[in-house]
Write a protein that holds these residues in place. Structure first.
Motif, PDB file in Angstrom:
ATOM      1  N   MET A  18       7.436  -3.677  -1.799  1.00  0.00           N
ATOM      2  CA  MET A  18       7.308  -2.507  -1.282  1.00  0.00           C
ATOM      3  C   MET A  18       8.895  -2.106  -0.547  1.00  0.00           C
ATOM      4  O   MET A  18       9.467  -3.142  -0.163  1.00  0.00           O
ATOM      5  N   ILE A  19       9.303  -0.969  -0.716  1.00  0.00           N
ATOM      6  CA  ILE A  19      10.725  -0.574   0.025  1.00  0.00           C
ATOM      7  C   ILE A  19      10.178   0.109   1.278  1.00  0.00           C
ATOM      8  O   ILE A  19      10.951   0.003   2.369  1.00  0.00           O
ATOM      9  N   THR A  20       8.869   0.841   1.484  1.00  0.00           N
ATOM     10  CA  THR A  20       8.720   1.120   2.614  1.00  0.00           C
ATOM     11  C   THR A  20       8.316  -0.097   3.338  1.00  0.00           C
ATOM     12  O   THR A  20       7.347  -0.686   3.128  1.00  0.00           O
ATOM     13  N   ASP A  21       8.556  -0.111   4.544  1.00  0.00           N
ATOM     14  CA  ASP A  21       8.384  -1.281   5.456  1.00  0.00           C
ATOM     15  C   ASP A  21       7.016  -1.327   6.167  1.00  0.00           C
ATOM     16  O   ASP A  21       6.551  -0.217   6.366  1.00  0.00           O
ATOM     17  N   ASP A  22       6.715  -2.244   6.780  1.00  0.00           N
ATOM     18  CA  ASP A  22       5.548  -2.561   7.498  1.00  0.00           C
ATOM     19  C   ASP A  22       5.744  -2.841   9.074  1.00  0.00           C
ATOM     20  O   ASP A  22       6.728  -3.484   9.350  1.00  0.00           O
ATOM     21  N   ALA A  23       4.734  -2.615   9.831  1.00  0.00           N
ATOM     22  CA  ALA A  23       4.608  -3.270  11.163  1.00  0.00           C
ATOM     23  C   ALA A  23       4.401  -4.744  11.150  1.00  0.00           C
ATOM     24  O   ALA A  23       3.232  -5.088  11.715  1.00  0.00           O
ATOM     25  N   ARG A 163      -6.693 -12.357  -4.371  1.00  0.00           N
ATOM     26  CA  ARG A 163      -5.203 -12.397  -4.566  1.00  0.00           C
ATOM     27  C   ARG A 163      -4.421 -11.331  -5.180  1.00  0.00           C
ATOM     28  O   ARG A 163      -3.185 -11.404  -5.033  1.00  0.00           O
ATOM     29  N   THR A 164      -4.828 -10.231  -5.595  1.00  0.00           N
ATOM     30  CA  THR A 164      -4.257  -9.127  -6.219  1.00  0.00           C
ATOM     31  C   THR A 164      -4.486  -7.888  -5.459  1.00  0.00           C
ATOM     32  O   THR A 164      -5.491  -7.595  -4.696  1.00  0.00           O
ATOM     33  N   PHE A 165      -3.059  -7.469  -5.347  1.00  0.00           N
ATOM     34  CA  PHE A 165      -2.899  -6.064  -4.354  1.00  0.00           C
ATOM     35  C   PHE A 165      -2.254  -4.930  -5.126  1.00  0.00           C
ATOM     36  O   PHE A 165      -1.377  -5.150  -5.962  1.00  0.00           O
ATOM     37  N   LEU A 166      -2.608  -3.709  -5.138  1.00  0.00           N
ATOM     38  CA  LEU A 166      -2.001  -2.531  -5.942  1.00  0.00           C
ATOM     39  C   LEU A 166      -1.183  -1.932  -4.687  1.00  0.00           C
ATOM     40  O   LEU A 166      -1.718  -1.490  -3.596  1.00  0.00           O
ATOM     41  N   ILE A 167       0.116  -1.660  -5.014  1.00  0.00           N
ATOM     42  CA  ILE A 167       0.849  -0.970  -4.017  1.00  0.00           C
ATOM     43  C   ILE A 167       1.437   0.312  -4.898  1.00  0.00           C
ATOM     44  O   ILE A 167       1.669   0.687  -6.015  1.00  0.00           O
ATOM     45  N   ALA A 168       1.637   1.598  -4.087  1.00  0.00           N
ATOM     46  CA  ALA A 168       2.036   2.857  -4.408  1.00  0.00           C
ATOM     47  C   ALA A 168       2.782   3.425  -2.984  1.00  0.00           C
ATOM     48  O   ALA A 168       2.324   3.340  -2.005  1.00  0.00           O
ATOM     49  N   GLU A 169       4.059   3.995  -3.224  1.00  0.00           N
ATOM     50  CA  GLU A 169       4.960   4.567  -2.316  1.00  0.00           C
ATOM     51  C   GLU A 169       5.764   5.477  -2.841  1.00  0.00           C
ATOM     52  O   GLU A 169       5.906   5.665  -4.016  1.00  0.00           O
ATOM     53  N   THR A 170       6.224   6.375  -1.978  1.00  0.00           N
ATOM     54  CA  THR A 170       7.107   7.472  -2.229  1.00  0.00           C
ATOM     55  C   THR A 170       8.086   7.291  -0.771  1.00  0.00           C
ATOM     56  O   THR A 170       7.660   6.954   0.236  1.00  0.00           O
ATOM     57  N   PHE A 171       9.452   7.531  -1.153  1.00  0.00           N
ATOM     58  CA  PHE A 171      10.378   7.299  -0.151  1.00  0.00           C
ATOM     59  C   PHE A 171      11.674   8.164  -0.532  1.00  0.00           C
ATOM     60  O   PHE A 171      11.877   8.653  -1.687  1.00  0.00           O
ATOM     61  N   GLY A 172      12.573   8.186   0.529  1.00  0.00           N
ATOM     62  CA  GLY A 172      13.707   8.741   0.083  1.00  0.00           C
ATOM     63  C   GLY A 172      14.644   9.443   1.383  1.00  0.00           C
ATOM     64  O   GLY A 172      14.326   8.728   2.452  1.00  0.00           O
ATOM     65  N   HIS A 179      12.031   9.420  -4.289  1.00  0.00           N
ATOM     66  CA  HIS A 179      11.388   8.374  -5.374  1.00  0.00           C
ATOM     67  C   HIS A 179      10.123   8.021  -5.245  1.00  0.00           C
ATOM     68  O   HIS A 179       9.436   8.186  -4.140  1.00  0.00           O
ATOM     69  N   TYR A 180       9.474   7.426  -6.215  1.00  0.00           N
ATOM     70  CA  TYR A 180       8.265   6.730  -5.940  1.00  0.00           C
ATOM     71  C   TYR A 180       8.246   5.440  -6.700  1.00  0.00           C
ATOM     72  O   TYR A 180       9.084   4.947  -7.605  1.00  0.00           O
ATOM     73  N   ASP A 196       5.311 -10.364  -8.154  1.00  0.00           N
ATOM     74  CA  ASP A 196       5.129  -8.923  -8.245  1.00  0.00           C
ATOM     75  C   ASP A 196       5.609  -8.283  -9.427  1.00  0.00           C
ATOM     76  O   ASP A 196       6.858  -8.798  -9.713  1.00  0.00           O
ATOM     77  N   THR A 197       5.564  -7.095  -9.870  1.00  0.00           N
ATOM     78  CA  THR A 197       6.156  -6.263 -10.713  1.00  0.00           C
ATOM     79  C   THR A 197       6.118  -4.676 -10.403  1.00  0.00           C
ATOM     80  O   THR A 197       4.758  -4.400  -9.876  1.00  0.00           O
ATOM     81  N   THR A 198       6.931  -3.815 -10.477  1.00  0.00           N
ATOM     82  CA  THR A 198       6.687  -2.588 -10.284  1.00  0.00           C
ATOM     83  C   THR A 198       7.502  -1.677 -11.234  1.00  0.00           C
ATOM     84  O   THR A 198       8.515  -2.032 -12.164  1.00  0.00           O
ATOM     85  N   TYR A 199       7.175  -0.431 -11.323  1.00  0.00           N
ATOM     86  CA  TYR A 199       7.969   0.745 -12.046  1.00  0.00           C
ATOM     87  C   TYR A 199       8.163   1.763 -11.145  1.00  0.00           C
ATOM     88  O   TYR A 199       7.494   2.071 -10.390  1.00  0.00           O
ATOM     89  N   GLY A 200       9.344   2.288 -11.220  1.00  0.00           N
ATOM     90  CA  GLY A 200       9.941   3.330 -10.041  1.00  0.00           C
ATOM     91  C   GLY A 200      10.633   4.169 -10.741  1.00  0.00           C
ATOM     92  O   GLY A 200      11.087   4.329 -11.822  1.00  0.00           O
ATOM     93  N   ASN A 201      10.822   5.744 -10.096  1.00  0.00           N
ATOM     94  CA  ASN A 201      11.511   6.749 -10.723  1.00  0.00           C
ATOM     95  C   ASN A 201      11.675   7.826  -9.502  1.00  0.00           C
ATOM     96  O   ASN A 201      11.052   7.639  -8.535  1.00  0.00           O
ATOM     97  N   ARG A 202      12.323   8.609 -10.157  1.00  0.00           N
ATOM     98  CA  ARG A 202      12.611   9.834  -9.019  1.00  0.00           C
ATOM     99  C   ARG A 202      11.777  10.967  -9.464  1.00  0.00           C
ATOM    100  O   ARG A 202      11.645  11.377 -10.650  1.00  0.00           O
TER     101      ARG A 202
END
Length: 224
Positions: A18-23, A163-172, A179-180, A196-202
């Motif tokens: 993730m690019i969005t950070d957490d606490a 053991r498996t997590f799905l992540i989804a985010e938007t940021f900019g 972007h997402y 991990d592995t991801t796909y992203g785009n604007r």
């Protein structure tokens, strides 16, 4: 894009990818290393490594960077990141938490100058941490253009199995199209080795598509 990546520089956690950070911060007296490779639509490849340690119990320090290779094989200048992160309220299961991160990043695209940034990460836990929302709001000083930007991020982690997590985010940034990113993380060794592995785009396209694969290593407490 390098500047946008500083929104979540350290798995500082809503951990990689993730690019969005957490606490959250790395466990007290422990360290972690996040590394990943990213393939961009323009043919460039980014190779990142970001070690982070928690020396005091509530101060996570990250020092890392990246090397970018052009499609023809030549190497572009390297990026360098230095960040500190602390928590004012740690995230609890079925609760919420927040903190503060401050950092600087050397951007080779800005003539070797440094971008400065800060942001507030907030996280909200549901279903005994099986679903967690993260929100960031911050500021960034772009050394290349000498402009200030408001930055933001909104992301989620959903546990699919033990053991498996799905992540989804938007940021900019407030003055550009957001972007997402979507992806999966998997614990090869629970709480120690993660891939991990991801796909992203604007949103709306624009030639910003990318894919990434990453590896995250976490240590037990060992620092004095």
């Amino acid at each position: 894009m390098l500047a946008l990546l500083t929104l979540g520089a350290p798995d500082a956690r809503a951990a990689r990818p993730m690019i969005t950070d957490d606490a959250r911060v790395v466990d007290p007296k422990a360290c972690q290393v996040e590394s990943w490779a990213r393939r961009n639509q323009d043919g460039t490849n980014e190779f990142w490594a970001q070690p982070a340690c928690n020396f005091t119990g509530n101060l996570e320090v990250t020092v890392g960077g990246a090397v970018t290779r052009e499609s023809g094989g030549s190497t572009r200048g390297s990026a360098q990141v230095l960040q500190g992160k602390t928590l004012f309220k740690p995230l609890d299961a079925n609760g919420w938490g927040w903190g503060l991160a401050l950092g600087t990043m050397r951007d080779p695209g800005a003539g070797g100058g440094r971008n400065w940034y800060g942001y507030v990460p907030a996280s909200f836990s549901f279903l005994d941490d099986r679903f967690v929302l993260h929100a960031n709001v911050g500021w960034q000083r772009d050394q290349g253009t000498r402009r200030n930007h408001v930055t933001w991020g909104l992301g989620s982690e959903a546990q699919l199995s033990e053991r498996t997590f799905l992540i989804a985010e938007t940021f900019g940034a407030a003055d550009g199209k957001p972007h997402y990113q979507m992806g999966v993380r998997y614990w090869l060794v629970p709480e120690r080795v993660q891939v991990d592995t991801t796909y992203g785009n604007r949103f709306g396209g624009g030639g910003d598509r990318w894919i990434s694969v990453g590896l995250r290593l976490l240590s037990p407490a060992f620092l004095p």
